[in-house]
Write a protein that holds these residues in place. Structure first.
Motif, short mmCIF file in Angstrom:
data_model
loop_
_atom_site.label_atom_id
_atom_site.label_comp_id
_atom_site.label_asym_id
_atom_site.label_seq_id
_atom_site.Cartn_x
_atom_site.Cartn_y
_atom_site.Cartn_z
N ASP A 22 0.86 -1.19 0.00
CA ASP A 22 0.00 0.00 0.00
C ASP A 22 0.89 1.23 0.00
O ASP A 22 0.90 2.02 0.94
N THR A 25 1.52 5.38 1.96
CA THR A 25 0.98 5.60 3.30
C THR A 25 2.11 5.45 4.32
O THR A 25 3.18 4.94 4.01
N ASP A 27 2.34 3.48 6.94
CA ASP A 27 2.63 2.05 6.93
C ASP A 27 2.32 1.59 5.51
O ASP A 27 1.14 1.52 5.15
N ASP A 28 3.34 1.30 4.72
CA ASP A 28 3.03 1.09 3.30
C ASP A 28 2.63 -0.36 3.01
O ASP A 28 2.89 -0.88 1.94
N TYR A 29 1.99 -1.00 3.97
CA TYR A 29 1.36 -2.29 3.74
C TYR A 29 0.15 -2.42 4.64
O TYR A 29 0.02 -1.73 5.66
N LYS A 30 -0.76 -3.29 4.24
CA LYS A 30 -1.95 -3.59 5.02
C LYS A 30 -2.03 -5.10 5.20
O LYS A 30 -1.55 -5.88 4.37
N GLN A 211 -3.95 -5.35 -3.15
CA GLN A 211 -5.04 -6.04 -2.46
C GLN A 211 -5.90 -6.78 -3.48
O GLN A 211 -6.47 -6.16 -4.38
N TRP A 226 -8.77 -4.61 5.51
CA TRP A 226 -7.35 -4.41 5.20
C TRP A 226 -6.89 -3.21 6.02
O TRP A 226 -7.31 -2.08 5.76
N LEU A 227 -6.04 -3.46 7.01
CA LEU A 227 -5.59 -2.38 7.87
C LEU A 227 -4.13 -2.61 8.28
O LEU A 227 -3.63 -3.75 8.26
N ALA A 228 -3.46 -1.52 8.67
CA ALA A 228 -2.10 -1.61 9.21
C ALA A 228 -2.15 -2.22 10.61
O ALA A 228 -3.17 -2.13 11.30
N ASP A 231 -3.43 0.08 13.39
CA ASP A 231 -4.86 0.36 13.32
C ASP A 231 -5.69 -0.82 13.84
O ASP A 231 -6.72 -0.63 14.48
N TYR A 260 6.86 -2.38 3.51
CA TYR A 260 6.52 -3.66 2.87
C TYR A 260 7.77 -4.44 2.47
O TYR A 260 7.89 -5.63 2.80
#
Length: 361
Positions: A22, A25, A27-30, A211, A226-228, A231, A260
């Motif tokens: 992701d 952002t 956090d560039d992953y979820k 995703q 789908w969240l970090a 979160d 990521y």
């Protein structure tokens, strides 16, 4: 200290911590997590990673090895999935008496690393409609997972859900093989022995570059998200989701890695170091339940034989004071007071402290 002599029984399962890129952002992953349906959840809003129980007929069939061979997957590409070590936990130990050179020549697959990867891929398809698999053109055995489109997805998902052995039929129909190489061994957890119905689960981590579209299986899944990691922990603290200790512990491991590609590199390298089974041994410290994990001074040599809560003559603070090496947590509605002052086993990430941010009034 009283310990039972009877061995508890655990049902074997496998889960996938699915990580999607992701970029852009903080956090560039979820991570993909799902709320179990009210019919299957232990409590309302129980939230888990995709996964489920091993099905012997579907996942242990030697027909899978025959299919891999027919598909053009050489034995040399399956062997690296198998770790030959003396310290493998029972859930990942070879099954049966076949030697390594008889890899393809038995009535059942003996390698748990292959069996449980098949379980994890099949269950992910059953629950959320994501098929982690490789076509002939994708047989580079890379570290990032391939996701296949499935025509008539709803019908196939229902078919595999009702009869898990149909997963092989699906793969044959689409001319793909389950992407076992993109599932990186991450951790293993078992329920405390005092529980009547216990589970032991291997967690694999898999990475996708975006995703994938999801199809929630209505009998098992109420909602997907789908969240970090941070979160997800916040939702848990607010009571919007409910995690068992393994989910909290794994999320606490991940909040320290924001990128990521960094997580992908770590997971690939760490997966070769093996796994220690985290089977909590539980102590009652004047009403506070303390769950002790491997490496702690109060962990026992044969935790699978402990089928009762052990009474400690003192408070939780006194329990800590009598210990030099700590790996433990208290548990109420969630993990609290997680203590780890030793190196994490198997070169793993250290879980970090998490405190809920105060809400602005």
């Amino acid at each position: 200290m009283s310990q039972a002599t009877a061995t508890a029984k655990w049902r074997t399962s496998a889960s996938v911590i699915l990580v999607a890129s992701d970029a852009g952002t903080s956090d560039d992953y979820k991570l993909l997590m799902l709320k179990r349906s009210d019919a299957t959840a232990m409590v309302v809003n129980q939230t888990v990673f995709p996964g489920g129980l091993l099905d012997s007929e579907a996942d242990e069939s030697v027909a899978w090895l025959q299919y891999f061979e027919e598909f053009g997957v050489p034995q040399e590409e399956l062997r690296p999935l198998v770790l030959i070590r003396d310290d493998r936990p029972a859930i990942l130990a070879p099954q049966g008496t076949g030697c390594y050179d008889r890899f393809f020549k038995s009535s059942r697959i003996w390698s748990r690393e292959i069996i449980l990867r098949l379980t994890a891929v099949r269950e992910t398809f059953e629950e959320v409609g994501v098929l982690l698999a490789r076509s002939q053109k994708q047989l580079d055995f890379g570290a990032v997972a391939c996701v296949q489109d499935v025509p008539d997805l709803e019908a196939w998902q229902r078919r595999v859900h009702d009869k898990p052995s149909e997963f092989l039929t699906l793969c044959r129909h689409l001319k793909v093989v389950p992407d076992l190489w993109a599932l990186h061994e991450w951790s293993a957890w078992a329920s405390p022995g005092f529980l009547r119905k216990g589970y032991e689960t291997v967690f694999f981590m898999a990475f996708v570059d975006k995703q994938p579209k999801l199809l929630e299986e209505p009998g098992e899944v109420k909602e997907t998200m789908w969240l970090a990691p941070l979160d997800l922990l916040r939702l848990n603290q607010m009571g919007e989701v409910w995690f068992l200790p393994p989910q909290v512990y794994e999320l606490l491991r991940l909040i320290g890695i924001k990128k990521y590609l960094r997580l992908l590199d770590f997971a690939v390298k760490r997966g070769r170091l093996g796994t220690t089974m985290f089977l909590p041994v539980v102590y009652n410290c004047e009403g506070t339940m303390v769950y002790v994990l491997p490496g702690d001074d109060y962990y026992v040599p044969e935790p699978h034989l402990v089928s009762e809560v052990i009474s400690f003559p003192g408070s939780a603070d006194e329990f800590i004071a009598r210990s030099k090496h700590l790996h433990r947590y208290a548990y109420g509605l969630s993990i609290k007071n997680l203590e780890l002052n030793i190196p994490p086993p198997n070169g793993h990430l250290r879980p970090l402290k998490f405190q809920m941010e105060r809400q602005k009034l």
